[in-house]
Design an enzyme around this catalytic site. Structure first.
Site, PDB file in Angstrom:
ATOM      1  N   HIS A 179      11.346 -42.824  -0.551  1.00 46.97           N
ATOM      2  CA  HIS A 179      10.601 -43.766  -1.406  1.00 46.97           C
ATOM      3  C   HIS A 179       9.217 -43.195  -1.732  1.00 46.97           C
ATOM      4  CE1 HIS A 179       9.162 -47.888  -2.643  1.00 46.97           C
ATOM      5  NE2 HIS A 179       8.003 -47.307  -2.332  1.00 46.97           N
ATOM      6  N   GLU A 180       8.497 -42.782  -0.703  1.00 40.80           N
ATOM      7  CA  GLU A 180       7.140 -42.245  -0.924  1.00 40.80           C
ATOM      8  C   GLU A 180       7.172 -41.006  -1.801  1.00 40.80           C
ATOM      9  OE1 GLU A 180       4.548 -43.833  -0.384  1.00 40.80           O
ATOM     10  OE2 GLU A 180       5.577 -45.376   0.739  1.00 40.80           O
ATOM     11  N   HIS A 183       7.589 -41.647  -5.491  1.00 39.27           N
ATOM     12  CA  HIS A 183       6.354 -41.984  -6.223  1.00 39.27           C
ATOM     13  C   HIS A 183       5.726 -40.717  -6.810  1.00 39.27           C
ATOM     14  CE1 HIS A 183       6.020 -46.240  -5.711  1.00 39.27           C
ATOM     15  NE2 HIS A 183       6.059 -46.191  -4.387  1.00 39.27           N
ATOM     16  N   TYR A 194       1.319 -48.743 -12.532  1.00 36.72           N
ATOM     17  CA  TYR A 194       1.572 -49.498 -11.303  1.00 36.72           C
ATOM     18  C   TYR A 194       1.028 -50.915 -11.407  1.00 36.72           C
ATOM     19  CZ  TYR A 194       2.769 -49.584  -6.336  1.00 36.72           C
ATOM     20  OH  TYR A 194       3.362 -49.842  -5.128  1.00 36.72           O
ATOM     21  N   GLU A 203       8.111 -49.269  -8.344  1.00 36.11           N
ATOM     22  CA  GLU A 203       8.563 -49.565  -6.979  1.00 36.11           C
ATOM     23  C   GLU A 203      10.082 -49.493  -6.873  1.00 36.11           C
ATOM     24  OE1 GLU A 203       7.638 -50.219  -3.784  1.00 36.11           O
ATOM     25  OE2 GLU A 203       5.897 -49.186  -4.545  1.00 36.11           O
ATOM     26  N   ASP A 276      -0.798 -58.231  -5.441  1.00 38.86           N
ATOM     27  CA  ASP A 276       0.096 -57.088  -5.313  1.00 38.86           C
ATOM     28  C   ASP A 276       0.292 -56.399  -6.675  1.00 38.86           C
ATOM     29  OD1 ASP A 276       1.989 -55.293  -4.245  1.00 38.86           O
ATOM     30  OD2 ASP A 276       3.648 -56.712  -4.442  1.00 38.86           O
ATOM     31  N   HIS A 281       5.810 -55.213  -5.581  1.00 39.06           N
ATOM     32  CA  HIS A 281       6.769 -55.080  -4.478  1.00 39.06           C
ATOM     33  C   HIS A 281       7.722 -56.272  -4.397  1.00 39.06           C
ATOM     34  CE1 HIS A 281       3.610 -52.269  -2.990  1.00 39.06           C
ATOM     35  NE2 HIS A 281       4.627 -51.651  -2.440  1.00 39.06           N
TER      36      HIS A 281
HETATM   37 ZN   LIG Z   1       6.147 -47.828  -3.015  1.00 34.53          ZN
END
Ligand SMILES: [Zn+2]
Length: 360
Positions: A179-180, A183, A194, A203, A276, A281
Site C-alpha cells: 500500500h505504502e 503511493h 489526495y 487510497e 481526513d 480513507h
Molecule cells: Zn494510504
C-alpha cells in the site's frame, strides 16, 4: 488538537500514512491518558508530514501495462533498508542493501523481502521498473521512532513504526508495505490529488495493489483471499481483524477503543466530510469493493487482468482530480482496450461499478 486537524483538510499534499486520522482522533478521545497522548502526538506528526511534503506528479510512463516489457532492468530492485533505531531521523543506519545477507533484524529483513515482492509485482506483471518507472531505489526505514503507531510514504521513502504493542503490534505486513509503495507509484503516474473523491481513489488504488501483492505472493485466487489490508497488525486485545476490508468494507474492526470501521461499500453510504482530507480513507471502501467484485466475477488471479486494467487506467488517467465516475469510465475504457470492446470482462466490470452505485 482536533480543531487544528480539522482545519488541515485544506492541505492536500499527498502524505500517505496507513493509520487514518479518524482512528487517531477516536483514540485521543477514548484512550487512557497515555494512549490519548500518543494519538495526539501522531496527529501532530501527521500534520507535520503533510506540511513537509510537496505535491508531486509526473506524466504517465510510456509503459502502460498492456504487456510486460522485456526490459533487463526489470530484473533488479535496488533495496536500501535502514534501522531508525527508534529515532525520528530518516533514513537512519543502512542495515541491508541490495544483495546483502539478512541483517538479522526481523523488521529489516521483512521490509527487504516485502519490497522485493512489490517490485516484482509491478515489474513482472505490469512492466514497471520501480516506483517511478525509472528504477528508483527502494528506501525504507524500520523501527522509526519509539512505539510509533504508523507507517508512511513521505514522497521519497517508506518508514515503519513498531507499534506500541497495544493498539498496533507491527506495520510490517505485505499489504501495508505494498500500500505504502503504491503511493509512490501513483505519485509518479497519474498523481491523483489526495483530497475528496480523487484522494479516496488514491487510497483505493494503494489498497488494490496492496491486496494484489499479497495474493500474488500467496498464489491465492479471489475466493481464497481475505481481501484485508493490514491483517494481524492490530494489537492482541483489539477487537478487529485488520485496518480495512475490501470484501466487506465497514467490518474490519469493531472495538471499544478504536470504534467501528466506518467504511461504506456503496455510494448510498458515501460520507461527505472535511475530515481526513475529505474522507479519503473512508470512501475508498466504495472503489475497493468494486475491484473486489470485478475480480471475483472473473475468478482468475486478480493481479493479472483486473490488476492490469487498474494499472493501465492509472497510467492513462490524465485527470488528477478524477471523480469515482470518471475513474470507473477510465477502467471501462482500459478493459475495452485490453480485452476488446463489448467483452465479457468489460460487462462484468460495468456490473461491479453499478453494484456499488457508481454511475457509468
Ligand atoms: Zn494510504
Amino acid at each position: 488538537m482536533c480543531l487544528s486537524l480539522s482545519c488541515n483538510h485544506a492541505v492536500h499534499n499527498p502524505i500517505a500514512c496507513i493509520v487514518p486520522p479518524y482512528m487517531l482522533r477516536v483514540l485521543a478521545m477514548r484512550g487512557d491518558p497515555a494512549t490519548a497522548r500518543m494519538a495526539r502526538s501522531l496527529l501532530d506528526h501527521d500534520r507535520e508530514l503533510r506540511d513537509l511534503r510537496a505535491a508531486q506528479s509526473s506524466p504517465p510512463l510510456p509503459h502502460d501495462g498492456i504487456l510486460p516489457i522485456a526490459d533487463p532492468d526489470l530484473c533488479c530492485p535496488d533495496r536500501r533498508i535502514h534501522d531508525g533505531e527508534f529515532r525520528a531521523t530518516l533514513p537512519g543506519k543502512l542495515v541491508r542493501a541490495e544483495g546483502d545477507d539478512p541483517a538479522g533484524l526481523t523488521d529489516a529483513d521483512f521490509a527487504y523481502d516485502a519490497a522485493g515482492q512489490v517490485f516484482s509485482l509491478f515489474a513482472e506483471e505490469y512492466g514497471r521498473n520501480s516506483l517511478d518507472g525509472q528504477g528508483m531505489p527502494l528506501v525504507a526505514t524500520v523501527r522509526h521512532r519509539r512505539d510509533y503507531n504508523n507507517a508512511f510514504w513521505n514522497g521519497e521513502q517508506m518508514a515503519y513504526g513498531t507499534g506500541d504493542g497495544k493498539i498496533f503490534q507491527t506495520f510490517l505486513e505485505l499489504s501495508v508495505v505494498a500500500h505504502e509503495m503504491t503511493h509512490g507509484v501513483i505519485q509518479h503516474s497519474g498523481g491523483l490529488i489526495y483530497e475528496n473523491q480523487s484522494g479516496a481513489l488514491n487510497e483505493s488504488v494503494a489498497d488494490v495493489f496492496g491486496a494484489l501483492a499479497l495474493q500474488r505472493a500467496r498464489r491465492q485466487m479471489p475466493h481464497e483471499a481475505d481481501w484485508l489490508i493490514g491483517r494481524g497488525i492490530l494489537g492482541p486485545n483489539i477487537a478487529g481483524a485488520a485496518l480495512r476490508s475490501m470484501k466487506a468494507p465497514g467490518t474490519a474492526y469493531s472495538d471499544d477503543l478504536l470504534g467501528q470501521d466506518p467504511q461504506p461499500w456503496h455510494m448510498d453510504g458515501f460520507i461527505s466530510t472535511t475530515d481526513d482530507n475529505g474522507g479519503v480513507h473512508v470512501n475508498s471502501g466504495i472503489p475497493n469493493h468494486a475491484f473486489y467484485l470485478f475480480a471475483s466475477y472473473l475468478g482468475g488471479p486478480a493481479w493479472e487482468l483486473p490488476g492490469r486494467i487498474w494499472y493501465h487506467a492509472l497510467q492513462n488517467l490524465n485527470n488528477p482530480m478524477a471523480s469515482f465516475s470518471q475513474w470507473a469510465e477510465r477502467t471501462l475504457r482500459s478493459a475495452d482496450e485490453l480485452t476488446g470492446s463489448g467483452s465479457y470482462q468489460g460487462q462484468m466490470l460495468r456490473r461491479a461499478w453499478k453494484l456499488v452505485g457508481v454511475a457509468v
